[in-house]
Motif scaffolding. Structure first.
Motif, PDB file in Angstrom:
ATOM      1  N   SER A  51      58.122 -75.537 -20.212  1.00  0.00           N
ATOM      2  CA  SER A  51      59.536 -75.624 -19.868  1.00  0.00           C
ATOM      3  C   SER A  51      60.105 -77.001 -20.215  1.00  0.00           C
ATOM      4  O   SER A  51      61.223 -77.112 -20.731  1.00  0.00           O
ATOM      5  N   ALA A  52      59.307 -78.037 -19.978  1.00  0.00           N
ATOM      6  CA  ALA A  52      59.757 -79.401 -20.262  1.00  0.00           C
ATOM      7  C   ALA A  52      59.957 -79.613 -21.757  1.00  0.00           C
ATOM      8  O   ALA A  52      60.957 -80.201 -22.190  1.00  0.00           O
ATOM      9  N   LEU A  53      59.011 -79.141 -22.566  1.00  0.00           N
ATOM     10  CA  LEU A  53      59.118 -79.311 -24.021  1.00  0.00           C
ATOM     11  C   LEU A  53      60.236 -78.454 -24.599  1.00  0.00           C
ATOM     12  O   LEU A  53      60.943 -78.874 -25.513  1.00  0.00           O
ATOM     13  N   ASP A  54      60.405 -77.247 -24.054  1.00  0.00           N
ATOM     14  CA  ASP A  54      61.504 -76.392 -24.511  1.00  0.00           C
ATOM     15  C   ASP A  54      62.857 -77.036 -24.205  1.00  0.00           C
ATOM     16  O   ASP A  54      63.795 -76.976 -25.008  1.00  0.00           O
ATOM     17  N   SER A  55      62.949 -77.672 -23.040  1.00  0.00           N
ATOM     18  CA  SER A  55      64.241 -78.186 -22.581  1.00  0.00           C
ATOM     19  C   SER A  55      64.716 -79.401 -23.373  1.00  0.00           C
ATOM     20  O   SER A  55      65.922 -79.667 -23.431  1.00  0.00           O
ATOM     21  N   ILE A  56      63.785 -80.159 -23.960  1.00  0.00           N
ATOM     22  CA  ILE A  56      64.213 -81.359 -24.693  1.00  0.00           C
ATOM     23  C   ILE A  56      64.393 -81.092 -26.193  1.00  0.00           C
ATOM     24  O   ILE A  56      64.792 -81.983 -26.935  1.00  0.00           O
ATOM     25  N   ALA A  57      64.100 -79.879 -26.617  1.00  0.00           N
ATOM     26  CA  ALA A  57      64.373 -79.525 -28.021  1.00  0.00           C
ATOM     27  C   ALA A  57      65.877 -79.397 -28.213  1.00  0.00           C
ATOM     28  O   ALA A  57      66.598 -78.930 -27.331  1.00  0.00           O
ATOM     29  N   THR A  58      66.347 -79.841 -29.355  1.00  0.00           N
ATOM     30  CA  THR A  58      67.779 -79.733 -29.660  1.00  0.00           C
ATOM     31  C   THR A  58      67.947 -79.338 -31.117  1.00  0.00           C
ATOM     32  O   THR A  58      66.995 -79.399 -31.903  1.00  0.00           O
ATOM     33  N   TYR A  59      69.139 -78.907 -31.478  1.00  0.00           N
ATOM     34  CA  TYR A  59      69.401 -78.459 -32.846  1.00  0.00           C
ATOM     35  C   TYR A  59      70.516 -79.304 -33.454  1.00  0.00           C
ATOM     36  O   TYR A  59      71.550 -79.525 -32.816  1.00  0.00           O
TER      37      TYR A  59
END
Length: 251
Positions: A11-19
């Motif tokens: 969840s932490a790694l998913d949340s800091i991904a951006t486009y």
């Protein structure tokens, strides 16, 4: 590592991904900012995390992969406790860059051990998607070439050239593209059975070049009202030569 920890790290790694927009502005690219990743991976000091980034950059260099494609240095502005602003160093990282950073970390630490698996899976997933896209593009190029060759065969049949003549014309066009090697030579070099078309074993770019040359021959056969095998052969060889020269000039 228990199930709850896995869910938490993912969840932490998913949340800091951006486009962000790609350089050509035609697509979105997934990135992670190094400062955010530092926190998730449990690095207390930026200097220590920067060492991991530098090791990852060295790994990228060793594999002759463009660093600029995966590590882009940026400046981030932060607000200090008393309200003052300060510019700090940061990096935009692709998933492959994150994977290399995780691989250069200490796998005994849970966040890093999870990140190694997380980014490895994401990287492989992206590779599979890219492979599929390339495969589809190749099939589409092959279908276009097949259609243009069929049209040329029908077109020149009405101008005094039979199937064997069409084969010779196509082979001499191939010889221009392949440094003097006719179709049969190329089949032997690539281990292609006589019953299989050579184009089934060529790179997408070469298939596209053959298709454009064939379409140009089709166009000029009608436009110039060419008749007979010698005239059409010269036309097809010239068209293949023009695309070969374009390829050389780009390189």
């Amino acid at each position: 590592m228990d199930k709850q920890s896995i869910i938490q790290y993912k969840s932490a790694l998913d949340s800091i991904a951006t486009y962000i927009e790609s350089d050509n502005g035609e697509e979105k690219v997934e990135v992670w900012f190094a400062r955010d990743l530092q926190e998730v991976l449990g690095y207390a000091r930026w200097e220590n995390f920067l060492s991991a980034i530098n090791r990852a950059v060295d790994s990228c260099n060793t594999q002759s992969i463009s660093i600029d494609d995966h590590f882009r240095e940026v400046t981030k502005t932060i607000t200090l406790p008393k309200g003052a602003l300060r510019n700090i160093q940061d990096f935009m990282l692709t998933r492959y860059a994150c994977y290399l950073i995780a691989q250069n970390g200490d796998p005994k630490k849970e966040p890093i051990a999870f990140a190694q698996s997380y980014f490895a899976v994401q990287t492989r997933k992206a590779e599979l998607i890219e492979e599929r896209i390339n495969y589809i593009a190749r099939l589409e190029s092959r279908d276009r070439l097949r259609a243009s060759e069929k049209q040329l065969s029908q077109n020149i049949y009405e101008r005094g050239v039979d199937d064997k003549g069409f084969g010779r014309i196509r082979s001499k066009g191939d010889a221009v593209l392949f440094g003097g090697h006719i179709t049969e030579d190329m089949k032997k070099r690539l281990g292609v059975k006589d019953s299989r078309p050579l184009a089934d074993f060529l790179p997408t770019l070469t298939i596209a070049a053959k298709n454009l040359a064939t379409e140009m021959t089709n166009y000029n056969v009608e436009g110039k009202n060419l008749f007979g095998e010698p005239a059409i052969t010269r036309e097809h060889m010239q068209n293949n030569q023009s695309f070969l020269q374009q390829k050389i000039s780009r390189n």
